[in-house]
Write an enzyme that holds these catalytic residues in place. Structure first.
Site, PDB file in Angstrom:
ATOM      1  N   TYR A   1      -1.875  -0.776  10.366  1.00 42.16           N
ATOM      2  CA  TYR A   1      -1.971  -1.068   8.935  1.00 42.16           C
ATOM      3  C   TYR A   1      -0.730  -0.572   8.199  1.00 42.16           C
ATOM      4  CZ  TYR A   1      -3.937  -1.167   4.192  1.00 42.16           C
ATOM      5  OH  TYR A   1      -4.151  -1.408   2.855  1.00 42.16           O
TER       6      TYR A   1
ATOM      7  N   SER B   1       0.843  -1.196   0.000  1.00 42.44           N
ATOM      8  CA  SER B   1       0.000   0.000   0.000  1.00 42.44           C
ATOM      9  C   SER B   1       0.873   1.239   0.000  1.00 42.44           C
ATOM     10  CB  SER B   1      -0.904   0.026   1.235  1.00 42.44           C
ATOM     11  OG  SER B   1      -1.597   1.265   1.340  1.00 42.44           O
TER      12      SER B   1
END
Length: 246
Positions: free
Chosen positions: A157, A143
């Site tokens: 995350y 990501s």
């Protein structure tokens, strides 16, 4: 199914990028074995979907070995052409707000790292022989938040995705001599259900192309990395974000 049909295992198949990837590979004639915490939905349009679906909650690491045995029983000739680690979780607060390190408890850290990082390493370990037999490839979905602070994605995350980038390099180095390539794709703001309210401001301010990405665009990049055209790409992280990283 023919003996030459390629086979892929995909985690996080039930929505978004995973769903688009299944459709892309299925249309190209691949057999797709899906892994998701959700049961198979009859609305999914691909052939043999239910019989090739393994239900597994990746936060439960104790269940992973049993799930791998279910996967192996579905692999013809003990060959696996591609392992796509797409599953990911991004914990939020009670009102959907970002959770920083000070707001994230131990369970939140462990669950996030189990899904986003540890399962990826363990699947590579458990399915190593099958990947070698096919001279296959592993693709990890990282990501953009692995390299910058994000207004919506929290500390657990972000750090798990940064670690997944490092793991991609390590696996590329370790598995390359065995003929297995390992790469990562780092999406930006893709039009999926994981987006938070306010994403349109990021599009306006940070993305030169001034639009969200589509899951199909990420799926097409995954498909390329599994093709002969990518046969010398190893240890790379490809940004699919409309220029947001610049």
């Amino acid at each position: 199914m023919t003996a030459l049909q390629k086979v892929m295992v995909l985690t996080g198949a039930s929505r978004g990028i995973g769903h688009a990837t299944v459709k892309r590979f299925n249309a190209a004639g691949w057999r797709v074995i899906t892994v998701s915490r959700h049961a198979f939905s009859s609305e999914c349009p691909w052939h043999a979907g239910e019989s090739d679906h393994v239900q597994l909650d990746l936060t439960d690491s104790a269940s992973l070995e049993n799930a791998v045995e279910q996967i192996r029983r579905r692999l013809p000739g003990g060959r696996l052409d591609a392992l796509i680690n797409n599953a990911g979780v991004s914990p939020k607060g009670a009102d959907g707000e970002r959770l920083g390190a000070l707001q994230t408890d131990y369970t939140g850290w462990i669950d996030t790292f189990n899904v986003n990082l540890f399962s990826t390493a363990l699947l590579a370990r458990y399915l190593f022989d099958e990947l070698v037999a096919a001279r296959g490839t592993i693709i990890n979905i990282t990501s953009i938040v692995g390299s910058r602070v994000h207004p919506f994605a929290g500390a657990a995350y972000a750090t798990s995705k940064a670690a997944l980038t490092a793991l991609t390099r390590e696996l590329a180095f370790e598995l390359g001599p065995h003929g297995v390539r390992v790469n990562a794709i780092s999406p930006g703001e893709i039009e999926t259900s994981i987006l938070s309210p306010g994403t349109e401001e990021i599009v306006d301010h940070d993305i030169p192309m001034k639009r969200l990405g589509r899951p199909e665009e990420v799926a097409a990049t995954i498909f390329f990395l599994c093709s002969e055209g990518a046969s010398y790409i190893n240890g790379a992280e490809i940004h699919v974000n409309g220029g947001q990283h610049v």
